[in-house]
Design an enzyme around this catalytic site. Structure first.
Site, PDB file in Angstrom:
ATOM      1  N   GLY A  47      -1.206  -2.933 -12.575  1.00  0.00           N
ATOM      2  CA  GLY A  47      -0.351  -2.336 -11.784  1.00  0.00           C
ATOM      3  C   GLY A  47      -1.088  -0.906 -11.402  1.00  0.00           C
ATOM      4  O   GLY A  47      -0.370   0.149 -11.632  1.00  0.00           O
ATOM      5  N   GLU A  91      -2.867  -4.712  -8.341  1.00  0.00           N
ATOM      6  CA  GLU A  91      -1.882  -4.229  -7.622  1.00  0.00           C
ATOM      7  C   GLU A  91      -1.285  -5.631  -6.833  1.00  0.00           C
ATOM      8  O   GLU A  91      -1.775  -6.196  -5.966  1.00  0.00           O
ATOM      9  CB  GLU A  91      -1.984  -3.149  -6.720  1.00  0.00           C
ATOM     10  CG  GLU A  91      -0.770  -2.727  -5.884  1.00  0.00           C
ATOM     11  CD  GLU A  91       0.461  -2.436  -6.867  1.00  0.00           C
ATOM     12  OE1 GLU A  91       0.094  -1.617  -7.745  1.00  0.00           O
ATOM     13  OE2 GLU A  91       1.602  -2.844  -6.361  1.00  0.00           O
ATOM     14  N   ARG A 101       1.677  -5.361  -4.684  1.00  0.00           N
ATOM     15  CA  ARG A 101       2.190  -5.230  -3.252  1.00  0.00           C
ATOM     16  C   ARG A 101       0.925  -4.895  -2.130  1.00  0.00           C
ATOM     17  O   ARG A 101       0.084  -4.292  -2.473  1.00  0.00           O
ATOM     18  CB  ARG A 101       3.121  -3.637  -3.506  1.00  0.00           C
ATOM     19  CG  ARG A 101       4.109  -3.982  -4.213  1.00  0.00           C
ATOM     20  CD  ARG A 101       4.829  -2.467  -4.539  1.00  0.00           C
ATOM     21  NE  ARG A 101       3.981  -1.671  -5.452  1.00  0.00           N
ATOM     22  CZ  ARG A 101       4.214  -0.523  -6.001  1.00  0.00           C
ATOM     23  NH1 ARG A 101       5.243  -0.050  -5.364  1.00  0.00           N
ATOM     24  NH2 ARG A 101       3.673   0.186  -6.812  1.00  0.00           N
ATOM     25  N   ASN A 140      -1.369 -10.906  -8.721  1.00  0.00           N
ATOM     26  CA  ASN A 140      -0.309 -11.185  -9.819  1.00  0.00           C
ATOM     27  C   ASN A 140      -1.029 -10.985 -10.977  1.00  0.00           C
ATOM     28  O   ASN A 140      -1.436 -12.116 -11.464  1.00  0.00           O
ATOM     29  CB  ASN A 140       0.631 -12.247  -9.433  1.00  0.00           C
ATOM     30  CG  ASN A 140       1.715 -12.296 -10.376  1.00  0.00           C
ATOM     31  OD1 ASN A 140       1.694 -11.523 -11.283  1.00  0.00           O
ATOM     32  ND2 ASN A 140       2.968 -13.143 -10.027  1.00  0.00           N
ATOM     33  N   ASP A 172       6.953  -0.763 -13.951  1.00  0.00           N
ATOM     34  CA  ASP A 172       7.999  -0.887 -13.443  1.00  0.00           C
ATOM     35  C   ASP A 172       9.152  -1.253 -14.636  1.00  0.00           C
ATOM     36  O   ASP A 172       8.866  -2.289 -15.323  1.00  0.00           O
ATOM     37  CB  ASP A 172       8.095  -2.043 -12.376  1.00  0.00           C
ATOM     38  CG  ASP A 172       9.683  -1.911 -11.715  1.00  0.00           C
ATOM     39  OD1 ASP A 172      10.437  -1.567 -12.098  1.00  0.00           O
ATOM     40  OD2 ASP A 172       9.378  -2.564 -10.271  1.00  0.00           O
ATOM     41  N   THR A 188      -2.247   9.895 -12.438  1.00  0.00           N
ATOM     42  CA  THR A 188      -1.367   8.988 -11.577  1.00  0.00           C
ATOM     43  C   THR A 188      -0.584   9.842 -10.749  1.00  0.00           C
ATOM     44  O   THR A 188       0.153  10.834 -11.261  1.00  0.00           O
ATOM     45  CB  THR A 188      -0.686   7.786 -12.215  1.00  0.00           C
ATOM     46  OG1 THR A 188       0.104   8.654 -13.163  1.00  0.00           O
ATOM     47  CG2 THR A 188      -1.905   7.024 -13.020  1.00  0.00           C
TER      48      THR A 188
END
Lengths: 237, 349
Positions: free
Chosen positions: A59, A82, A84, A114, A137, A210
């Site tokens: 992620g 990642e 997205r 994923n 998340d 980050t």
């Protein structure tokens, strides 16, 4: 009149994307049939046959940690996962630009995939030295808990791809998520809580590098970190 | 689905049709019990929502001590032996397969989790492992390994009972893996929605041989050493497994009805079709012959509730993330930006 084009860095506004993505559905990903089938050289032109990916940022978001780690560990190959589309594309473009400008950054890259489903497709048993799970998340709602990147089932997979003695670094600005991760990792037989020594360069950059971390610092919020070490199986059959 | 399972310990076939479990031995069918009756709900009173789907047996397994475990679509997990039903419990989610050892029952479910129950009373259930997608089948070796296959093309080999410790993965299928079968502690056969039959070496985690179906989707398979039988909707293909783990086709039998489930013993092959009919074939040296319908005139066997084989859904190839569209827009944006800049620089100069 020919002018040398300045390297164009990607602008985040062109890569806006909804923050959440359902990790349980079949998005159309490319992933290798097995770790042996993965051609890393496309992402890492300077990787030789003796090299292997050693760090994974699960992620990786907009790539902040990877950029920092890449220069801290120039000899180590690392990858960010990642899910997205736009965000992973942003990171890809970011590294393309960075590599054009500098001699470094050739050891880091991103894969759109994923991590919950395909970690074992990319990595062999005990391949990784470090895994990073930064500001995952929270998926607050109980019905979304199964989307969380840390769960009892997934810990077995993290333990599988990590070498004995390897480390998992976790950070969150949500206390509940931090507590959840600490509980799961410490209760899992193949991990134990670990205090990093002062030479651990990665531990020092967890919060500041980050985008999420910088935002938290700007808003004077708090971040909690926890590091875990992969240990031998205490149960012998 | 309806299920046929060959119990090597008692040399009999266990047949699950609808909610009923039968035993077929010595050419006689006996009704064992009606499954799927759930224990009373626990005292904290979480009632099950009414389920309109009829209850039916999903999986059957037998151990060397005469105990049989059954799981049903309504989450019932039951143990019985020659005397009748011994114990029952409720799984958390709809089970997908069951395996029984001398001391435990291992159940996999549609949430991707595997649990073990203590055999005697099914009271204690322990979480063993979790896949991210549905676990479709399980297998257990005699040297402490639990093998699980899922809808995400993976076959996972974990230690047992410390299943948090993954030994390895067998990767090679490109679709769901709905049946796995141990041919020995070192040899595993798997079939999947990619219409492939793969033979795996469990010591090296390598793919020894891959065979592609010539007759459509694989439905199930069975093993009666040294023969591996593969069942599709209209064909039964028999392979001989050599000592060095190579498959050679011995025979192929075509059926005139659609197969729902099947199993084999060293001497017989039993086939359940959707006619509905139960058929028996003699099985000798890898060849089937003498197919006969088993009569249900004395009505012990109620075939009216045969549920057709339901294979999992194949992967959607829909681009739900808008991948293509995004890249097309990005390409256009970059082209527009380049044109604008060129115009700017021509203006300046």
């Amino acid at each position: 009149m020919a002018v040398a084009a300045a390297v164009k860095h990607p602008k985040k506004r062109n890569y806006r994307q909804r923050a959440h993505s359902n990790p349980l559905s079949d998005h159309s990903f490319d992933y290798p049939l097995s770790p042996d089938a993965m051609d890393w050289s496309k992402l890492y032109p300077r990787m030789t046959s003796n090299d292997q990916i050693k760090f994974c940022d699960v992620g990786c978001g907009y790539g902040g940690l990877l950029v920092t780690l890449s220069s801290l560990f120039p000899e180590t190959f690392m990858v960010g996962f990642e899910i997205r589309v736009k965000v992973s594309d942003y990171v890809n473009d970011r590294f393309l630009a960075l590599r054009q400008e500098n001699e470094v950054y050739h050891n880091a890259g991103v894969v759109r995939t994923n991590a919950m489903k395909y970690l074992p497709n990319f990595f062999k048993k005990g391949q990784l030295e470090k895994i990073f799970i930064l500001y995952p998340d929270p998926h607050f709602k109980r019905c979304k808990h199964k989307w969380r990147i840390v769960s009892e089932g997934l810990l077995a997979e993290y333990a599988y791809v990590l070498q004995i003695g390897g480390l998992v670094y976790t950070v969150s600005d949500v206390k509940e998520v931090h507590d959840w991760m600490v509980k799961h990792f410490t209760e899992f037989p193949l991990f134990e809580r670990h205090t990093p020594d002062e030479n651990d360069k990665a531990a020092q950059v967890l919060i500041g590098s980050t985008e999420e971390g910088k935002k938290v610092l700007r808003n004077k919020g708090e971040s909690w970190t926890a590091i875990f070490r992969r240990i031998e199986d205490p149960c012998i059959t | 689905m309806s299920v046929i399972f060959y119990d090597v310990h008692s040399d009999s076939f266990l047949i699950g049709i609808g909610v009923n479990l039968y035993r077929y031995a010595n050419q006689t069918i006996s009704h064992l019990m009606a499954c799927g009756s759930l224990p009373p709900p626990p005292p904290d009173g979480k009632k099950l929502p009414p389920n309109n789907e009829p209850a039916f047996v999903i999986g059957v397994s037998a151990n060397s001590r005469g105990k049989v475990a059954v799981v049903c679509n309504n989450k019932a997990v039951e143990v019985l032996d020659g005397t009748g039903r011994l114990a029952g419990a409720q799984a958390l989610k709809r089970p997908t397969s069951v395996k029984i050892t001398d001391s435990h029952i291992v159940v996999s479910d549609k949430a991707g989790d595997c649990y073990s129950f203590t055999l005697d009373d099914l009271c204690e259930s322990k979480y063993l492992l979790g896949h991210v997608s549905v676990v479709l089948d399980t297998a257990m070796t005699s040297d402490h390994l639990l093998i699980t296959s899922d809808r995400d093309e993976k076959i996972r080999v974990s230690r047992y009972p410390n299943c948090y410790n993954i030994e390895g993965y067998l990767l090679g299928h490109t679709e769901y893996v709905h049946k796995i079968l141990l041919l020995s502690d070192n040899l595993l056969a798997s079939i999947g929605g990619d219409r492939k039959l793969i033979l795996w070496d469990l010591e090296t985690y390598s793919n020894i041989q891959t065979i592609t179906s010539e007759h459509g989707d694989y439905i199930t398979m069975s093993y009666s050493a040294p023969y591996l039988l593969i069942y599709t909707a209209r064909h039964i293909t028999v392979y001989r497994v050599s000592d060095d783990a190579k498959l050679t086709q011995i025979s192929e039998t075509m059926l005139d009805q659609t197969l729902v489930s099947a199993a084999s013993s060293p001497k017989q092959v039993l086939v359940l079709s959707n006619k509905p009919e139960l058929m028996r074939f003699a099985f000798h040296e890898g060849t089937l012959s003498d197919g006969q319908v088993i009569s249900t005139e004395d009505s012990t066997l109620d075939l009216s509730e045969i549920v057709c084989t339901h294979l999992p859904d194949k992967k959607k190839t829909v681009d739900t993330a808008g991948f293509k569209e995004y890249f097309e827009r990005k390409k256009r944006r970059i082209e527009e930006e380049t044109i604008k800049e060129e115009m700017k620089s021509t203006k300046v100069s």
